[in-house]
Design an enzyme around this catalytic site. Structure first.
Site, PDB file in Angstrom:
ATOM      1  N   ARG A  77       1.031  -1.059  -0.127  1.00 32.98           N
ATOM      2  CA  ARG A  77      -0.202   0.309   0.013  1.00 32.98           C
ATOM      3  C   ARG A  77       0.933   1.724  -0.220  1.00 32.98           C
ATOM      4  O   ARG A  77      -0.218   2.342   0.200  1.00 32.98           O
ATOM      5  CB  ARG A  77      -1.068  -0.071   0.885  1.00 32.98           C
ATOM      6  CG  ARG A  77      -2.349  -1.418   1.187  1.00 32.98           C
ATOM      7  CD  ARG A  77      -3.800  -1.142   1.712  1.00 32.98           C
ATOM      8  NE  ARG A  77      -2.614  -0.524   3.402  1.00 32.98           N
ATOM      9  CZ  ARG A  77      -4.246   0.085   3.931  1.00 32.98           C
ATOM     10  NH1 ARG A  77      -4.887  -0.289   3.874  1.00 32.98           N
ATOM     11  NH2 ARG A  77      -3.259   0.315   5.409  1.00 32.98           N
ATOM     12  N   ASP A  78       2.011   1.210   0.048  1.00 27.78           N
ATOM     13  CA  ASP A  78       2.812   2.350  -0.121  1.00 27.78           C
ATOM     14  C   ASP A  78       4.025   2.241  -0.843  1.00 27.78           C
ATOM     15  O   ASP A  78       5.798   2.964  -0.243  1.00 27.78           O
ATOM     16  CB  ASP A  78       3.491   2.652   1.741  1.00 27.78           C
ATOM     17  CG  ASP A  78       3.185   4.103   1.714  1.00 27.78           C
ATOM     18  OD1 ASP A  78       2.952   4.595   0.728  1.00 27.78           O
ATOM     19  OD2 ASP A  78       3.609   5.187   2.382  1.00 27.78           O
ATOM     20  N   ILE A  79       4.541   1.498  -2.638  1.00 32.20           N
ATOM     21  CA  ILE A  79       5.683   0.948  -2.970  1.00 32.20           C
ATOM     22  C   ILE A  79       6.247   3.039  -3.257  1.00 32.20           C
ATOM     23  O   ILE A  79       4.404   2.882  -3.831  1.00 32.20           O
ATOM     24  CB  ILE A  79       5.450   0.269  -4.175  1.00 32.20           C
ATOM     25  CG1 ILE A  79       5.255  -1.115  -3.537  1.00 32.20           C
ATOM     26  CG2 ILE A  79       6.400  -0.051  -4.847  1.00 32.20           C
ATOM     27  CD1 ILE A  79       6.247  -1.256  -2.093  1.00 32.20           C
ATOM     28  N   THR A 115       0.928   7.156  -0.601  1.00 34.90           N
ATOM     29  CA  THR A 115       1.501   8.487  -0.923  1.00 34.90           C
ATOM     30  C   THR A 115       0.759   9.694  -2.492  1.00 34.90           C
ATOM     31  O   THR A 115       0.808   7.712  -3.602  1.00 34.90           O
ATOM     32  CB  THR A 115       3.242   8.817  -1.303  1.00 34.90           C
ATOM     33  OG1 THR A 115       3.222   7.883   0.210  1.00 34.90           O
ATOM     34  CG2 THR A 115       3.539   9.372  -1.431  1.00 34.90           C
TER      35      THR A 115
END
Length: 189
Positions: A77-79, A115
């Protein structure tokens, strides 16, 4: 519980308490191995972009790690470039802090998760994360690593979300002397 050579493991976590602390008033901590290297963000800030062959190698390593995590029911969920560590043994995914099982939501207590510059359209529109949204984030990160520019630039989260939801990234392969297949692969992801 994810044991993969391209995932930075978490060994332990907890809350440090000192005598006299209020219950719940300790400091959270986590224990991870030291990894020599730097984040992809640090490298891009210094060099602007990577050689294509290096970006492809990193993309393969991170994609393999993501496939492993997804096969075990975990979506990162936040690569983003900040969470890809470039070590002597290859690219490693760090910070599974907001990772969840598939179909988790975008918001948490009314706030944005992930992000925006690397978030897939469905995370803005439906609030749903999935293996495919991690793939989108990896492609957006690799676009930036190859071109030196964000795939979806904007001055704020709303402008970025609008671009992601309506505009494909600007083709960049021809300007860099690369095959059109580079744009096609990144656009598909």
């Amino acid at each position: 519980q994810l044991a993969h050579p391209h995932i930075l493991p978490l060994h332990d976590s907890g809350e440090a308490r000192y005598p006299g602390d209020d219950p719940g008033g300790g400091l959270p901590y986590y224990v991870m191995p030291y990894v020599e290297g730097e984040s992809l963000r640090t490298r891009l800030d210094r060099e602007r972009q990577l050689p294509v062959d290096e970006a492809v190698r990193i993309a393969r390593e991170v994609a393999d790690a993501l496939a492993y995590a997804h096969a075990h029911g975990v979506v990162h969920r936040d690569i983003k470039p900040e969470n890809i560590i470039l070590s002597p043994s290859g690219g490693k995914i760090a910070d599974f802090g907001i990772a969840r099982i598939p179909d988790s939501t975008l918001t948490h207590a009314g706030g944005l998760m992930g992000t925006p510059a690397y978030s897939a359209p469905e995370t803005f529109q439906a609030g749903a994360f999935s293996p495919e949204s991690d793939q989108f984030a990896l492609a957006a990160s690799m676009y930036e690593a190859i071109s030196g520019k964000r795939a979806f630039p904007g001055d704020d989260a709303i402008a970025v979300a609008a671009r992601i939801g309506s505009d494909p990234p600007t083709p960049m392969a021809a300007a860099l002397g690369l095959r059109d297949a580079v744009d096609e692969v990144l656009a598909r992801a």
